[in-house]
Design a protein around this motif. Structure first.
Motif, PDB file in Angstrom:
ATOM      1  N   ASP A 177       0.578  -0.578  -7.151  1.00 33.92           N
ATOM      2  CA  ASP A 177       1.764   0.089  -7.689  1.00 33.92           C
ATOM      3  C   ASP A 177       2.996  -0.754  -7.355  1.00 33.92           C
TER       4      ASP A 177
ATOM      5  N   GLU B 118     -13.210  -0.104  -2.737  1.00 36.68           N
ATOM      6  CA  GLU B 118     -13.191   0.992  -3.713  1.00 36.68           C
ATOM      7  C   GLU B 118     -12.628   2.283  -3.125  1.00 36.68           C
TER       8      GLU B 118
ATOM      9  N   ARG C 269      -0.741   7.323   3.483  1.00 36.34           N
ATOM     10  CA  ARG C 269       0.210   7.585   2.390  1.00 36.34           C
ATOM     11  C   ARG C 269       0.904   8.923   2.590  1.00 36.34           C
TER      12      ARG C 269
ATOM     13  N   GLN D 185      -2.216  -1.118  -3.324  1.00 30.62           N
ATOM     14  CA  GLN D 185      -2.926  -0.246  -4.263  1.00 30.62           C
ATOM     15  C   GLN D 185      -2.511  -0.490  -5.714  1.00 30.62           C
TER      16      GLN D 185
ATOM     17  N   TRP E 199      -6.210   5.039   4.174  1.00 30.42           N
ATOM     18  CA  TRP E 199      -4.987   4.889   3.407  1.00 30.42           C
ATOM     19  C   TRP E 199      -4.484   6.198   2.821  1.00 30.42           C
TER      20      TRP E 199
ATOM     21  N   LEU F  33     -10.545   2.596  -0.792  1.00 30.34           N
ATOM     22  CA  LEU F  33      -9.131   2.375  -0.481  1.00 30.34           C
ATOM     23  C   LEU F  33      -8.263   2.406  -1.736  1.00 30.34           C
ATOM     24  N   GLY F  34      -8.878   2.205  -2.892  1.00 32.75           N
ATOM     25  CA  GLY F  34      -8.072   2.107  -4.112  1.00 32.75           C
ATOM     26  C   GLY F  34      -7.272   0.822  -4.143  1.00 32.75           C
ATOM     27  N   ALA F  35      -7.800  -0.246  -3.543  1.00 34.88           N
ATOM     28  CA  ALA F  35      -7.090  -1.527  -3.461  1.00 34.88           C
ATOM     29  C   ALA F  35      -7.274  -2.282  -4.768  1.00 34.88           C
ATOM     30  N   GLN F  36      -6.521  -1.893  -5.790  1.00 32.64           N
ATOM     31  CA  GLN F  36      -6.764  -2.376  -7.142  1.00 32.64           C
ATOM     32  C   GLN F  36      -6.622  -3.893  -7.311  1.00 32.64           C
TER      33      GLN F  36
ATOM     34  N   TYR G  22      -9.691  -3.624   5.605  1.00 33.21           N
ATOM     35  CA  TYR G  22      -9.145  -4.285   4.415  1.00 33.21           C
ATOM     36  C   TYR G  22      -9.119  -5.802   4.621  1.00 33.21           C
TER      37      TYR G  22
ATOM     38  N   LEU H 164       1.826  -0.575   1.344  1.00 33.99           N
ATOM     39  CA  LEU H 164       0.671   0.195   0.892  1.00 33.99           C
ATOM     40  C   LEU H 164       0.683   0.336  -0.626  1.00 33.99           C
TER      41      LEU H 164
END
Length: 985
Positions: free
Chosen positions: A704, A888, A676, A702, A672, A890-893, A854, A698
């Motif tokens: 946003d 983690e 990005r 994440q 990712w 990936l920052g997939a919050q 993912y 994307l």
């Protein structure tokens, strides 16, 4: 600056190359590697006079001494460098005969496309390399034409596989952000792994080494070095000119076996280099000064015959002036012996600027007339001199230069020449229709790089056609304006102009139609049925029913010329195939879509339209391979590589990095951060980096939401009420559907059911309007999520089942995965554990087949929830750990928040008095990650660690990636060292 000669106190000498020990050692290594079979590209930048050329010439001397073939091609200021000028000059100096092929005809238009031309150059270089390893210097690349830069980019990517050392120098202070070389340099570093040397001014030690060539008492040596540092500011060329000036006036003079230095303050040596050069030229006398001014007008290299003609001098006077200027180090003999060269471009610039404008214009006019009268005049050179003279004859010569560049597939150079011609005032009595046709050609050349400017050109062309009564020009300009408005993302206006243009073209009288064909052929424009292009544009905005008959009608009329004869690029016949590919893809016919896209690629390759090749491949990747064959991993990667290759071959016609073709795959395959970067670089018009708006999903994944909404609003500014009929949204139809689904999910994330319903309703309306199949499965999934959020679980299951059916025919692996996963999650809530396990098992198998980490992690989360519900807490923790190890990095919050909530459910609280404090591990490592790190430090493989912890090797690998990211390391050895240093092993 030249290599050292033995200094003799009796005469000044050229200062030697000093202060470049590191650079010379590095270039020596590159030369040795090239001689051993490993080529490279070295980019040498710095300000004017800093010693770039001198550094290269020192290496060239070494290369020649070691048996390498030395080739030099230069670019020239104050004149228009012709297409591929430095390459042509370098090849002209190569050996001929003895079985070697002739040098490529770079400016003659012999190749059918730029790709074919570049292939000829590659073959020629391969033949040279097979005989003798060459070192090729491209000097002063900041003055290069765009075609030369395109060729450098292409060859640079392949140079490592050949024994060729490519050197390129440029003035860094000449590069603005708009300069083509400014954007090319980082691409060369990334794509060709070019070495980049930025030469800095000489430091005090370097200046002292320069002064050491003049044996002076220590005090005087320091005084002279300080003087040079103050006046020349570390620039070697300036320092050399000041030293010469000091010797000429006697302030620095031989004294026996040594040198003496006079009063520097009393000398009054002017601080500006121009004044130094002016003073030296003035000492040659007025007549010689005038001859040098004429030479400066002609260029860096000055042929004697042309110099004599322009200056109006006899041969004896010219020879005397040349000899004196050579003694004064202003000129040197040219290698071919039929002229001279200025010793440095700065000397020429100073002499040129020091000549009054009236005299300069007269000299330019004489030069243009003399060159035009020659047997094979160079149109670029003639046009340049006529322009500098303010002579209206520049117009026709600029057109000739543009036509030569167009014939050589140097599109940007051609556009520059035509634009320069059209910027000149029209001659009295000139045919306005002729000017209009030239504007049409210019607009077509600009269609990829500057479509907005091209639209303005076509507005003017249509007006000129109407004023001249030229119906063919007015109709074709209107049609072309529609296409360029389309390229400029004015979909509604573009479609309107295309429709009006087609109607006007169909209404032309037979004589006008014949005249149109002749004009198109003469200007190198597309002569094929324009209905294919209109069909393509209609298909892109979902007007499938209207597009298909136009595409089929265009294909029923074969091309009016043999394939491969168009030099402009673009083909209505190929566009018709592109349209059918889009129609079939959206209608759920992937095999037919592949065949149509393949034929479009084949036709566009034949005419060298590599941007259009990349477009067809991008559509196939995004709208065939990914939706219908995501589990065919090798095929999707092949398409991405083919897109990158086509963009490289497009050579300057598109301003996006070729590596951007991988962005959709990077997103799918869990890379990712790279996705990005590439999606951001592509912006709204970045089709080679994925469908427009690809950054929106994307951002949402994440966490946003604001950034994701910004993408939706930018591309669908009217929101959910956007009407698909007008085509006014700034993306293609499938991408618009994707953005509608994104908006619905964002609204559901925020608990806004009304907004989500509005977007899903719009999605249904657009699908029904277009008749498209692609997107139905995802639309049904959106409604399933909506009903789950609203509490209507029966409706949610019904829509999820509909999604499964849509995804099964035609088969769409990623949509199937999402439907199975959602049905599994709904079954968990309904207590149907067996059905949930079945659906989740199918979903996991599909995610793994698609190499989609993912999607696999989301399935593992659902599996962990199922196991937690059935009381299998250890198994649930194992699935949860595996999912988090993927999420983690990936920052997939949002998904991680769901994982943390589940983790909290799995914790059995102990009494407060008995609960030990959780250990705090360094670098934010979790307990499971510390366990994995300890096993790595023991030397266990992934498989052995997996067996020890009852996990899969895949999970261990995911944990290791997370550990490396937290520790900032890239190897097991470095991770082991960290474990030992922090007492974790």
């Amino acid at each position: 600056m030249a290599e050292p000669t033995s200094p003799t106190p009796a005469s000044p000498h050229l200062p030697r190359l000093v202060g470049r020990e590191r650079e010379r050692a590095l270039l020596h290594e590159h030369l040795a590697a090239a001689l051993a079979g490993r080529g490279s590209l070295v980019l040498i930048g710095g300000e004017a006079g800093i010693g770039k050329t001198a550094l290269c010439e020192a290496l060239l001397a070494e290369a020649a001494a070691r048996g390498a073939l030395v080739l030099v091609g230069r670019c020239y200021d104050l004149s228009e460098t012709p297409p591929y000028g430095p390459w042509a000059e370098a090849f002209a100096r190569a050996p001929h005969g003895d079985g070697l092929p002739p040098p490529p005809e770079l400016a003659g238009g012999g190749a059918a496309s730029q790709a074919a031309l570049f292939a000829t150059v590659r073959d020629y270089l391969a033949a040279l390399v097979a005989r003798r390893p060459p070192v090729l210097l491209l000097d002063d690349l900041h003055w290069a034409d765009p075609g030369s830069l395109d060729l450098l980019r292409l060859l640079g990517r392949q140079v490592a596989d050949t024994p060729l050392l490519l050197l390129a120098t440029y003035r860094s202070d000449e590069l603005t952000r708009r300069h083509p070389l400014y954007a090319l340099l980082p691409l060369l570093v990334r794509e060709a792994r070019a070495e980049r040397l930025d030469l800095r001014p000489l430091d005090p030690a370097g200046l002292r080494a320069l002064v050491a060539d003049y044996p002076l008492p220590p005090t005087d040596a320091e005084r002279l070095a300080a003087y040079l540092g103050q006046r020349a500011e570390g620039n070697p060329f300036f320092a050399g000119e000041l030293l010469r000036a000091l010797t000429e006036v006697g302030t620095l003079r031989p004294a026996g076996d040594a040198w003496a230095l006079g009063d520097l303050a009393a000398v009054g040596v002017p601080p500006l280099l121009r004044q130094v050069i002016d003073a030296r030229a003035d000492r040659l006398g007025g007549a010689a000064r005038e001859l040098l001014a004429a030479a400066a007008v002609l260029g860096q290299a000055v042929p004697f015959d042309l110099w004599r003609t322009v200056a109006g001098a006899d041969e004896g006077a010219l020879a005397a002036a040349a000899e004196r200027a050579t003694e004064a180090h202003l000129l040197v003999d040219a290698p071919d012996g039929v002229g001279v060269r200025f010793t440095h471009a700065l000397i020429r610039e100073a002499l040129y600027e020091g000549t009054i404008g009236l005299r300069r214009r007269a000299l330019h006019r004489r030069a243009a007339e003399a060159l035009a009268a020659g047997p094979q005049p160079d149109p670029d050179a003639v046009a340049y001199h006529f322009r500098q003279a303010g002579d209206p004859r520049a117009y026709s010569w600029l057109l000739a230069a543009g036509e030569r560049a167009q014939a050589a597939c140097a599109w940007l150079s051609a556009a520059d020449r035509f634009a320069a011609a059209l910027a000149l005032p029209a001659a009295p009595g000139a045919d306005p229709g002729e000017r209009g046709w030239q504007l049409v050609r210019l607009a077509w050349l600009r269609r990829h790089q500057a479509p907005d400017r091209g639209v303005g050109d076509l507005d003017a062309a249509a007006g000129l056609g109407a004023a001249a009564g030229d119906a063919a020009l007015a109709a074709y300009a209107t049609f072309s304006r529609g296409l360029l408005r389309w390229h400029a993302q004015d979909g509604g206006g573009g479609l309107a102009d295309l429709a009006a243009g087609i109607a006007a073209l169909e209404a032309l009288a037979p004589a006008d139609r014949a005249r149109l064909r002749a004009r198109q052929a003469g200007l190198g424009l597309d002569e094929e049925d324009p209905r294919g292009t209109v069909a393509y544009c209609l298909a892109m905005v979902g007007r499938l029913t209207a597009a298909r008959p136009l595409a089929e009608a265009a294909l029923a009329r074969p091309p009016a010329r043999p394939p491969g004869t168009s030099k402009m690029g673009g083909s209505g016949y190929a566009d018709a195939h592109m349209a059918l590919g889009h129609i079939h893809a959206q209608a759920g016919r992937p095999d037919a879509a592949r065949a149509a896209y393949a034929r479009a690629c084949e036709l566009n390759r034949e005419i060298g339209a590599h941007v259009d090749v990349a477009t067809a491949l991008a559509w196939e990747l995004n709208y065939v391979a990914l939706p219908y064959a995501a589990d065919w991993v090798a095929e999707r990667r092949r398409l991405a590589a083919a897109i990158e290759e086509a963009l490289v071959r497009a050579a300057g016609a598109w301003d996006l990095p070729p590596a951007g073709a991988a962005a959709p795959l990077l997103l799918l395959e869990g890379r990712w951060v790279e996705a990005r970067r590439l999606l951001d670089a592509g912006g709204a018009r970045g089709w080679p980096t994925g469908p427009p708006g690809g950054a929106g999903p994307l951002a949402r994944l994440q966490g946003d939401a604001a950034a994701a909404w910004a993408v939706v609003r930018a591309l669908l500014p009217a929101g959910a009420v956007t009407d698909p009929e007008g085509g006014v949204y700034t993306c293609d139809f499938p991408a618009a559907l994707r953005l509608q689904r994104l908006a619905a999910v964002l609204a559901l994330d925020a608990g806004d059911l009304a907004t989500a319903r509005a977007w899903l309703t719009a999605h249904d309306r657009w699908l029904a309007w277009s008749g498209a199949t692609l997107g139905r499965a995802e639309g049904a999934l959106g409604w399933a999520e909506y009903h789950r959020a609203s509490g209507d679980l029966d409706a949610a299951r019904d829509h999820a089942a509909q999604a499964l059916a849509h995804a099964a025919g035609p088969r769409q692996p990623l949509a199937l995965h999402a439907a199975h996963r959602l049905l599994g999650e709904l079954a968990i809530g309904a207590g149907q554990h067996g059905e949930a396990a079945s659906h989740l098992g199918d979903a996991l198998a599909l995610a793994e087949a698609c190499a989609a980490p993912y999607e696999r992690a989301l399935t593992l989360l659902a599996t962990a929830e199922l196991r937690a519900t059935t009381g299998e807490r250890d198994e649930a923790r194992a699935s949860l750990d595996e999912a988090r190890a993927t999420l983690e990095p990936l920052g997939a919050q949002p998904a991680l928040a769901r994982a943390e909530a589940l983790a909290a459910r799995l914790v059995v609280p102990a009494p407060a008095s008995a609960r030990p404090a959780a250990p705090a591990y360094p670098a934010g490592l979790t307990g499971r990650e510390v366990e994995v790190l300890r096993l790595v430090a023991e030397g266990l493989t992934d498989a052995q660690a997996a067996e020890r912890l009852f996990l899969s090797p895949h999970t261990i690998n995911a944990h290791l990636r997370a550990i490396y990211g937290k520790l900032g390391v890239t190897s097991r050895a470095a991770a082991t060292r960290f474990a030992l240093e922090h007492h974790l092993a």
